[in-house]
Structure formats: C-alpha cells, structure tokens
Design a protein around this motif. Structure first.
Motif, PDB file in Angstrom:
ATOM      1  N   ASP A 180       0.028   1.212   3.936  1.00  0.00           N
ATOM      2  CA  ASP A 180      -0.094   0.555   2.632  1.00  0.00           C
ATOM      3  C   ASP A 180      -1.352  -0.316   2.590  1.00  0.00           C
ATOM      4  O   ASP A 180      -1.715  -0.945   3.592  1.00  0.00           O
ATOM      5  CB  ASP A 180       1.106  -0.366   2.379  1.00  0.00           C
ATOM      6  N   HIS A 181      -1.979  -0.369   1.428  1.00  0.00           N
ATOM      7  CA  HIS A 181      -3.074  -1.308   1.201  1.00  0.00           C
ATOM      8  C   HIS A 181      -2.816  -2.060  -0.105  1.00  0.00           C
ATOM      9  O   HIS A 181      -2.905  -1.470  -1.183  1.00  0.00           O
ATOM     10  CB  HIS A 181      -4.428  -0.580   1.110  1.00  0.00           C
ATOM     11  N   PRO A 182      -2.474  -3.339  -0.031  1.00  0.00           N
ATOM     12  CA  PRO A 182      -2.262  -4.115  -1.259  1.00  0.00           C
ATOM     13  C   PRO A 182      -3.577  -4.306  -2.012  1.00  0.00           C
ATOM     14  O   PRO A 182      -4.493  -4.958  -1.522  1.00  0.00           O
ATOM     15  CB  PRO A 182      -1.682  -5.443  -0.774  1.00  0.00           C
ATOM     16  N   CYS A 235      -8.650  -4.611  -0.759  1.00  0.00           N
ATOM     17  CA  CYS A 235      -7.344  -4.704  -0.114  1.00  0.00           C
ATOM     18  C   CYS A 235      -7.110  -6.159   0.245  1.00  0.00           C
ATOM     19  O   CYS A 235      -8.020  -6.854   0.683  1.00  0.00           O
ATOM     20  CB  CYS A 235      -7.314  -3.851   1.149  1.00  0.00           C
ATOM     21  N   ILE A 266      -5.016  -7.254   2.586  1.00  0.00           N
ATOM     22  CA  ILE A 266      -4.813  -7.510   4.022  1.00  0.00           C
ATOM     23  C   ILE A 266      -6.150  -8.069   4.506  1.00  0.00           C
ATOM     24  O   ILE A 266      -7.189  -7.408   4.402  1.00  0.00           O
ATOM     25  CB  ILE A 266      -4.405  -6.231   4.771  1.00  0.00           C
ATOM     26  N   HIS A 305      -8.493  -6.256   6.671  1.00  0.00           N
ATOM     27  CA  HIS A 305      -9.071  -5.055   6.057  1.00  0.00           C
ATOM     28  C   HIS A 305     -10.242  -5.411   5.145  1.00  0.00           C
ATOM     29  O   HIS A 305     -11.258  -4.715   5.136  1.00  0.00           O
ATOM     30  CB  HIS A 305      -8.000  -4.290   5.272  1.00  0.00           C
ATOM     31  N   MET A 327     -13.003  -3.093   3.364  1.00  0.00           N
ATOM     32  CA  MET A 327     -12.287  -2.510   2.232  1.00  0.00           C
ATOM     33  C   MET A 327     -12.416  -3.376   0.969  1.00  0.00           C
ATOM     34  O   MET A 327     -11.458  -3.993   0.501  1.00  0.00           O
ATOM     35  CB  MET A 327     -10.825  -2.267   2.599  1.00  0.00           C
TER      36      MET A 327
HETATM   37 CU   LIG Z   1      -5.622  -2.680   3.601  1.00  0.00          CU
END
Ligand SMILES: [Cu+2]
Length: 472
Positions: A400-402, A454, A456, A459, A464
C-alpha cells in the motif's frame, strides 16, 4: 492564563450554538472533571484580540520529550511540546503564524489539508527552507472546517519521527452537540538501545517504513481517557505516524463519523472501525454506551499492508475508563448534513500516475518511483485553473502507498473499477497494493506548485513524490 488543552471540557453548545441537532434532552449535562492526565496538550495562545484573526508564535527547537513516566528522549519540538500546540480557529478566520527555527537544520511547515496559497504550503518548490535561526510568517485564511495538522516538509522521516507535528481544528458555525471534545494525535516512536529515538534504519526499514515502537497518543504512552456513561465525546483524530496504519475499534462501541480529511461527510456515518493511513484524519462522535465503572480498549486491529511490508497485529492504543458517575441520558443521533455532490468526470481523459519501487540489493538501496522516476526527476504534471482532473493512480507494487495531494481536496471515484458509494473530500487516501484508484479534483483557484506523494515518510524521502503545476 491556564492553557486549555487538547482534551478539555468543551461547552460546544454554548460556544458554537447547537444547530443541526434535534431532540436533545433538556437536562444539564455536566462533563467529568477536566482531564489531568498526560492526554492534555497545550493550545496555542492567540495573540490577536480580533475575533476573526488567530495569531500565534511557533518555534522549533531541541528539547526533552517525556514520552512515558520516567522516560525522556531528545526530540524536535514545536513550542517545547510533542505534539506542538493545538491551533483552534473558526472557518473564515485568518491564521497568522510567526515561525522561528531554532534547530540546527533547515525546516518548513506544511499545513496538511488546509487550502493555503502555494507560497504558504511549506513544500519543495513553493517555499524556501527556513534556515537555522531564520523566521517566516505564515498568513492565510482558513477556508474549510475540519481536522488538519501541521508538520515539516523536509527530512520528513527524521523531523517528524523526532516529534515535529501538531493538530489544527477549524470549527464551523453549526457544530453538533458533544459533552466533551478533544484531539487525539496518534504516533509510534522507535527507541534504540540507548533509550533515544532510533536514527534512520536499514534497507528493510526504508522499504517498509518505520512502523513499530512505542505507541503514543498526544505524545505519551499508556494513556487512559475518562468517559462518563451516556456522554457523547467528539474526537478529532490525526495519524502522525511515519508508516503506521490504524484500524481503530473501541470494544462495545461504535463511531459516528462526521467528517474526514476535507471536512464533513454528506451525512454522518455509523461505523465499527476507523481506518487511518499516515496523514489521515477523522472527526467522530463516540457515545458512551457502557456502564459506569467499566473499561474498554481502543485497539488497532490487524492489517496487512502488502507483501514485503509489515503485517500489523492487534495492539492496544488507548484505555477508556468509565467514571462511577450515574449515566446521562443518551443524545439523539447528530443530523448535520453537507451539500457534497459528486464531481463529474464526464469528458475528461484520465491521467495515469504509476507508483512503483526498485530494490537494489548490491548497493543496498531502494528507490520509490512515480512514473518510473524518483523525486526530483518525476516529470511535472500540469493543469489549468478550473480544469477537472481525473487521475488513475496505479500501484504497480504489492504494498500500500497512502497517497497525499497538496492544495486541493479530491474525491475517490472508484477502486479497481468499483464505484465508491459516497462522495467525500479527501487529501490523503490509501492506494492499496496492485490497486487502480480513480480520483477527481478541480484546481479552481490558487495556481502554483503543489506536491503529491506517498505519506509513508521513508517513501517520500526516497523518491515517491511528484509535482503538480497549476497554471492560469
Ligand atoms: Cu509509499
């Protein structure tokens, strides 16, 4: 002056009126004694007597963070606390923040979820970093009611893990009635062998994000929240964790969701669980349906965020302890509504945005990419003011990538082609492993440079993130 607190008695009806509620019993509803627990966090002091201006001083500095009884860690703090002071205002107010950076490294403040002008957004390419010893004045109008937060947009994984975050609550004129209102900022903090917050970790941690450690709420571990039977509490919840996902459930209780990232839902929604990815917020009512003297645990339920990342097992987040006081009569369900039509996507060609990762075991590096490139090399996305944007977020990885978009709220149209049942305004939403999520938004004001990334933190620090340039 005695500061008010993150969790305080709040005569909401008296302060804001009680429009929107019907059938409220005409009985005096005293709250419990003011919270004396560590749940209390100072509220920012408003320096401006003008009722439509909230003007506060905010600084960053190193300090000692008492994270648990007898346990102090070196931290980065806003105004000497973790979280930073709660900023409360009313929709339409002007917020002025005199910010000074006393850290030995540059930083900025990003106003997560507030629709600010681009040059106030605290993000790369829209604001120069505030150097050590430097100052900056943030000044903008609060256009939306809701639950928001503030944090740096530089070295996020380090500066936020070390304690730089705080909550913002913007009230509307028609707030529903609650007996008690407070803010719960969730975080987890990884301590090293020396008892201090661990420095950034290895390849594995960068890959999964830092998602373990001591669970804290409003900066403290092992918290207990008092509740009186029959009472209605309103919780503004912020997930400030680096990579921790929350599936919150309170045994024996339900949540009435009033709002999400961009403020209220069309109508309140009653649910058993609240799912918050990093950066997410919820505005909920919790009715105290259990008996006096009982206890209930707010738990984070098991969640698998995809192959190669962590599987969270159930963990305790907050103990809820009912007082011995006799039960108050229950309040009628809140009836607040919001005109929130679904944005039309008709005639718009979706733009695909691809999220992927590359692990190089030889060099022990991992790169998180958008459209096959890592920040700052991600091709700039361009949009014109007033032009409806339909983006297909395509997750090519298993995890998953929020997804977080700066500057504009979006609606989720569909996930893997399945339409979302109810429109809501979001700025942060989970993009599940291998999922295709379609979102729609319309940048109809505030041209400039806006980030999307993202949430995270490891990340975003490892590539990202992309830029949306909104042009006239
Ligand atoms: Cu991510």
């Amino acid at each position: 002056m005695k500061p008010t607190t993150y969790f305080c008695i709040f005569a909401v009806a008296a302060l804001h009126g009680c429009g929107g509620d019907t059938g409220t019993p005409a009985v005096a509803r005293p709250g419990p004694d003011p919270w004396s627990s560590a749940l209390s966090v100072a509220r920012a002091t408003d320096l401006n007597p003008d009722p439509r201006v909230v003007e506060v001083n905010l600084d960053t500095r190193m300090g000692d963070w008492q994270i648990a009884p007898g346990q102090r860690v070196r931290a980065m703090m806003y105004n000497g606390g973790v979280p930073g002071p709660l900023i409360e205002a009313r929709v339409g107010d002007t917020l002025v923040v005199h910010f000074t950076n006393h850290l030995e490294e540059p930083t900025t403040i990003h106003w997560h979820g507030l629709r600010v002008p681009a040059d106030m957004d605290g993000a790369p390419r829209s604001q120069s970093p505030v150097p050590p010893g430097g100052s900056f004045e943030y000044r903008f109008t609060l256009t939306d009611a809701g639950t928001f937060w503030y944090h740096p947009h530089m070295n996020e994984a380090r500066q936020m893990e070390l304690g730089l975050y705080g909550a913002i609550v913007v009230h509307s004129p028609d707030e529903p009635t609650a007996d008690v209102e407070g803010t719960l900022v969730l975080d987890d903090v990884l301590l090293g062998d020396d008892g201090q917050i661990a420095p950034p970790g290895d390849l594995l941690e960068i890959h999964s994000g830092r998602d373990s450690g001591l669970q804290v709420i409003n900066g403290h571990a092992g918290q207990t929240l008092a509740m009186r039977a029959g009472q209605r509490q309103r919780w503004h919840i912020v997930n400030a964790g680096s990579a921790r996902f929350y599936r919150l459930a309170l045994a024996g209780h339900r949540f009435t969701v009033l709002g999400t990232d961009g403020g209220r839902l069309p109508t309140p929604r009653v649910v058993d669980e609240l799912f918050l990815v990093p950066g997410d917020r919820f505005d909920v009512m919790v009715d105290a349906v259990a008996a006096p003297g009982t206890r209930a645990m707010l738990s984070n339920l098991r969640y698998d965020r995809g192959h190669g990342a962590g599987v969270f097992s159930t963990q305790d987040v907050l103990q809820v302890a009912y007082t011995a006081d006799a039960a108050l009569p229950m309040l009628a369900a809140p009836t607040v509504t919001r005109d929130l039509p679904a944005l039309s996507t008709e005639g718009v060609t979706p733009r695909e945005v691809h999220f992927s990762e590359r692990v190089d075991k030889t060099t022990q590096t991992v790169t998180f990419m958008i459209d096959n490139a890592a920040w700052p090399d991600v091709p700039v996305a361009r949009a014109r003011l007033g032009q409806t944007q339909v983006w297909d977020l395509v997750n090519e990885s298993e995890m998953d990538h929020p997804f977080h978009l700066h500057g504009f709220y979006f609606q989720i149209v569909s996930r893997n082609g399945v339409a979302e049942p109810t429109p809501s305004w979001e700025d942060t939403a989970n993009l599940r492993g291998r999922e295709r999520m379609r979102i729609v938004f319309r940048p109809d004001d505030r041209p400039g440079s806006w980030m999307y990334h993202c949430h995270i933190l490891e990340h975003v620090d490892h590539g990202m993130m992309g830029e949306l340039m909104v042009e006239r």
